[in-house]
Design a protein around this motif. Sequence first.
Motif, PDB file in Angstrom:
ATOM      1  N   ARG A 134       0.848  -1.192   0.000  1.00  0.00           N
ATOM      2  CA  ARG A 134       0.000   0.000   0.000  1.00  0.00           C
ATOM      3  C   ARG A 134       0.882   1.240   0.000  1.00  0.00           C
ATOM      4  O   ARG A 134       1.891   1.300   0.720  1.00  0.00           O
ATOM      5  CB  ARG A 134      -0.905   0.000   1.237  1.00  0.00           C
ATOM      6  N   GLU A 178     -10.982  11.909  -5.052  1.00  0.00           N
ATOM      7  CA  GLU A 178     -12.179  11.791  -4.222  1.00  0.00           C
ATOM      8  C   GLU A 178     -12.946  10.502  -4.539  1.00  0.00           C
ATOM      9  O   GLU A 178     -13.342   9.761  -3.624  1.00  0.00           O
ATOM     10  CB  GLU A 178     -13.100  12.994  -4.450  1.00  0.00           C
ATOM     11  N   TYR A 180     -11.775   7.789  -5.997  1.00  0.00           N
ATOM     12  CA  TYR A 180     -10.982   6.619  -5.611  1.00  0.00           C
ATOM     13  C   TYR A 180     -11.126   6.342  -4.117  1.00  0.00           C
ATOM     14  O   TYR A 180     -11.364   5.187  -3.712  1.00  0.00           O
ATOM     15  CB  TYR A 180      -9.502   6.820  -5.957  1.00  0.00           C
ATOM     16  N   ARG A 181     -10.959   7.355  -3.283  1.00  0.00           N
ATOM     17  CA  ARG A 181     -11.032   7.136  -1.832  1.00  0.00           C
ATOM     18  C   ARG A 181     -12.410   6.619  -1.429  1.00  0.00           C
ATOM     19  O   ARG A 181     -12.529   5.726  -0.582  1.00  0.00           O
ATOM     20  CB  ARG A 181     -10.698   8.432  -1.094  1.00  0.00           C
ATOM     21  N   ARG A 182     -13.417   7.159  -2.047  1.00  0.00           N
ATOM     22  CA  ARG A 182     -14.781   6.732  -1.727  1.00  0.00           C
ATOM     23  C   ARG A 182     -15.015   5.282  -2.172  1.00  0.00           C
ATOM     24  O   ARG A 182     -15.559   4.464  -1.412  1.00  0.00           O
ATOM     25  CB  ARG A 182     -15.750   7.667  -2.435  1.00  0.00           C
ATOM     26  N   ALA A 184     -12.692   2.988  -2.747  1.00  0.00           N
ATOM     27  CA  ALA A 184     -11.818   2.088  -1.983  1.00  0.00           C
ATOM     28  C   ALA A 184     -12.437   1.732  -0.644  1.00  0.00           C
ATOM     29  O   ALA A 184     -12.315   0.595  -0.171  1.00  0.00           O
ATOM     30  CB  ALA A 184     -10.447   2.728  -1.795  1.00  0.00           C
ATOM     31  N   ALA A 185     -13.108   2.704  -0.028  1.00  0.00           N
ATOM     32  CA  ALA A 185     -13.767   2.440   1.251  1.00  0.00           C
ATOM     33  C   ALA A 185     -14.929   1.463   1.070  1.00  0.00           C
ATOM     34  O   ALA A 185     -15.146   0.576   1.905  1.00  0.00           O
ATOM     35  CB  ALA A 185     -14.257   3.749   1.862  1.00  0.00           C
ATOM     36  N   VAL A 186     -15.673   1.615  -0.018  1.00  0.00           N
ATOM     37  CA  VAL A 186     -16.768   0.679  -0.308  1.00  0.00           C
ATOM     38  C   VAL A 186     -16.207  -0.720  -0.534  1.00  0.00           C
ATOM     39  O   VAL A 186     -16.709  -1.710   0.012  1.00  0.00           O
ATOM     40  CB  VAL A 186     -17.566   1.148  -1.544  1.00  0.00           C
ATOM     41  N   GLU A 188     -13.454  -1.991   0.532  1.00  0.00           N
ATOM     42  CA  GLU A 188     -12.928  -2.537   1.793  1.00  0.00           C
ATOM     43  C   GLU A 188     -14.033  -3.163   2.633  1.00  0.00           C
ATOM     44  O   GLU A 188     -13.831  -4.204   3.263  1.00  0.00           O
ATOM     45  CB  GLU A 188     -12.223  -1.431   2.574  1.00  0.00           C
ATOM     46  N   ARG A 189     -15.211  -2.542   2.623  1.00  0.00           N
ATOM     47  CA  ARG A 189     -16.328  -3.096   3.399  1.00  0.00           C
ATOM     48  C   ARG A 189     -16.793  -4.443   2.838  1.00  0.00           C
ATOM     49  O   ARG A 189     -17.484  -5.191   3.536  1.00  0.00           O
ATOM     50  CB  ARG A 189     -17.499  -2.103   3.411  1.00  0.00           C
TER      51      ARG A 189
END
Length: 285
Positions: A134, A178, A180-182, A184-186, A188-189
């Motif tokens: 990472r 923005e 990508y971060r959003r 990536a969080a989805v 990850e869940r």
Amino acid sequence: MPKMSNESTARRVVKLVASDRVSAFDHVLSPGIPDKGVLLTTLSLWWFDLLAGSDGGRGIPNHLAADHVLRGDDSVELIPDAVRGRAMLVRSLDMQPIECVVRGYLTGSGWAEYQASRTVCGIPLPDGLTDGDRLPEPLYTPAYKAPMGEHDENITYERSVELVGEETAAALRDLSLEIYRRAAAVAERHGLILADTKFEFGYDAEGVLTLADEVLTSDSSRYWDAEAWRAGSTPAERMASFDKQIVRDWLAANWDKQGEPPALPDDIVTRTRARYAELLSRLTS
């Protein structure tokens, strides 16, 4: 995803159709991957809906247009039966010549460059990173979209400013990071890692920067299994991917890149389709 003109050109609407074709090493391969077009289109539509604000987040404008109209009391589909399920009706945009790549993990061409110079697309990185690590922060590494038949070219952010202007270059960078971060969080869940991805944008008739083409599919992104990444001791174990890597690996082992590539074996086709389907299932379940 090739574009096909819609009859209603006055509304500047086109059909975006995803085929089952698969390519690697700049060659279209045979046979295609069954249902690939449907799987990618379904995943794009799911992401477009989520990013438009269905999850409660800020709405990201996209190029989707209504795919049906009301005639009296009847709802009439605008997408022909022949391509239904693998086509989207979209608004024409003033597309920007920048492919907006965001990398959250070190791999692929970025890993090759890092080994040589401790940089990715000219951006310095700390020593000691390994394939699949990472990154300290997601990197925005734009590319120039070359004319048809030519290779896209990695460029610096400064070069993107020269191409599209400072305001647009900054907007492309900020919106890409923005999203990508959003996303990536989805991911990850759902037990997934979004290692990297690429976006395309254009301006609509009102001058709004708008997300276009396919988005966050396994053809435009690298997804890895999060548990395999944590437990893996080798790059291959860490980076269990949900894309056509199976195809690339088989082709690299069975073709010298001279002449036409060989036909893909049935088991490679079947395994690749299964990975596309598993990604869709895991994200949307």
